[in-house]
Design an enzyme around this catalytic site. Structure first.
Site, PDB file in Angstrom:
ATOM      1  CG  LEU A 110      -4.547  -3.211  -0.998  1.00 50.50           C
ATOM      2  CD1 LEU A 110      -2.943  -2.578  -1.004  1.00 50.50           C
ATOM      3  CD2 LEU A 110      -5.217  -2.067  -0.175  1.00 50.50           C
ATOM      4  CE  LYS A 157      -4.423   1.806   1.967  1.00 48.96           C
ATOM      5  NZ  LYS A 157      -4.787   1.916   1.256  1.00 48.96           N
TER       6      LYS A 157
HETATM    7  N1  PMP Z   1      -7.426  -1.313  -3.659  1.00 53.99           N
HETATM    8  C1  PMP Z   1      -6.924   0.035  -3.482  1.00 53.99           C
HETATM    9  C2  PMP Z   1      -6.168   0.457  -4.162  1.00 53.99           C
HETATM   10  C3  PMP Z   1      -7.301   0.358  -2.573  1.00 53.99           C
HETATM   11  O1  PMP Z   1      -6.913   1.949  -2.865  1.00 53.99           O
HETATM   12  C4  PMP Z   1      -8.053  -0.305  -1.919  1.00 53.99           C
HETATM   13  C5  PMP Z   1      -8.251   1.290  -0.259  1.00 53.99           C
HETATM   14  N2  PMP Z   1      -7.193   2.421  -0.334  1.00 53.99           N
HETATM   15  C6  PMP Z   1      -8.972  -1.006  -1.519  1.00 53.99           C
HETATM   16  C7  PMP Z   1      -8.501  -2.387  -2.271  1.00 53.99           C
HETATM   17  C8  PMP Z   1      -9.484  -1.167  -0.469  1.00 53.99           C
HETATM   18  O2  PMP Z   1      -8.883  -1.330   0.753  1.00 53.99           O
HETATM   19  P1  PMP Z   1      -9.159  -1.768   2.354  1.00 53.99           P
HETATM   20  O3  PMP Z   1     -10.738  -2.356   2.772  1.00 53.99           O
HETATM   21  O4  PMP Z   1      -8.751  -1.732   3.771  1.00 53.99           O
HETATM   22  O5  PMP Z   1      -9.747   0.189   2.185  1.00 53.99           O
END
Ligand code: PMP
Length: 288
Positions: free
Chosen positions: A203, A146
């Site tokens: 992610l 991330k």
């Molecule tokens: N994919 C990407 C590319 C993201 O930027 C995010 C959010 N930051 C997510 C998925 C979702 O992740 P989360 O549920 O942990 O917010």
């Protein structure tokens, strides 16, 4: 009262929150981040967010700025100082400050945090559903970390807005990887919940994992595999997940209207279940 921002050990007014021009987060996107939601003043699923932060830092050999429990205390303190009831805590760790160079220096990391007021429980967008376009995934290959390398994702989002849509779903080798800032799901006409598997360089969404758990409890059939835009067009419904938007129903993909143009029943159900869990657990699923 001005918003309070945390910068390297200090709580300062937003206007006074500064970092060095030579910070590698600024110069090289040499930085990782987390966004956790806050409901009723409590951080939601923060243990999972910090586990992912640990992984992101480890993959890039960036040092932890402080022990995990201290970081949690500062996150909670920031929520308190900003009197945040519902919204988000944004946290960013950069490798630190060093003369500009392509090698990775061994320096002390930078930690900044701020809060954002956002309505998580009530969402007009979720009531209506959103429209997405598909566009090529031009992001780098380590999308599982991330990092703050978010330019490609921002360009995709802007392309969607320019097209009169709300968001973009990204396509690589003919398959959808994820949304610009969220994970993608479809429900097939047979009622199977499908989301791309994590194997595919994307992610590890914290909300994705929680929603898959809820879907399993509900007895839904789940497939973690990729799907094409064509399969998505034919699906019974579609939605995305993220900490900030929870479960966001998708009512149009490119020119294809989904679930008669209204949020689908499974998206609605999973959104309700997730929010119920969040409120019942006082926002803390695993808050360590
Ligand atoms: N994919 C990407 C590319 C993201 O930027 C995010 C959010 N930051 C997510 C998925 C979702 O992740 P989360 O549920 O942990 O917010």
């Amino acid at each position: 009262m001005s918003e309070i921002v945390y910068v390297n050990g200090k709580y300062v007014a937003k206007e006074d929150a500064v970092i060095s021009v030579f910070d590698r987060g600024f110069l090289m996107s040499d930085a990782v981040y987390e966004v956790a939601s806050v409901i009723n003043g409590k951080l939601l699923d923060n243990g999972a967010h910090l586990a992912r932060l640990d992984r992101s830092l480890g993959e890039l050999s960036i040092k932890w700025p402080m022990p995990k429990d201290e970081l949690v205390s500062h996150m909670e303190e920031l929520v308190k100082r900003n009197d945040l009831s519902e919204g988000l805590v944004y946290l960013q760790v950069t490798r630190g400050v060093a003369p500009r160079d392509f090698s990775l220096p061994d320096v002390e990391p930078t930690l900044v945090m701020f809060t954002m007021v956002k309505s998580i429980l009530a969402s007009p967008a979720a009531d209506k559903g959103i429209r997405v376009i598909t566009t090529p995934d031009i992001r780098w290959q380590r999308r599982d970390i991330k990092t703050t390398s978010l330019l490609a994702a921002s360009m995709a989002r802007q392309e969607a807005l320019n097209a009169g849509a709300d968001d973009a779903w990204l396509v690589e080798d003919g398959h959808i990887t994820e949304g610009s800032s969220n994970n993608a799901f479809i429900v097939t006409t047979d009622g199977v919940l499908v989301s791309p598997s994590l194997a595919r360089g994307m992610l590890h969404g914290i909300t994705r994992k929680a929603v898959l758990g809820l879907a399993e409890q509900e007895g839904l059939k789940i497939e973690e595999r990729t799907f094409t835009p064509d399969e998505a067009y034919q699906a019974a419904e579609a939605f995305s997940t993220s900490a900030s938007s929870v479960v966001m129903p998708v009512v149009q993909i490119d020119d294809h209207i989904m679930s008669n143009g209204a949020p689908g029943p499974i998206a609605n159900k999973l959104r309700a279940l997730y929010l119920k869990m969040a409120v019942e657990q006082g926002g803390v699923a695993d808050n360590q």
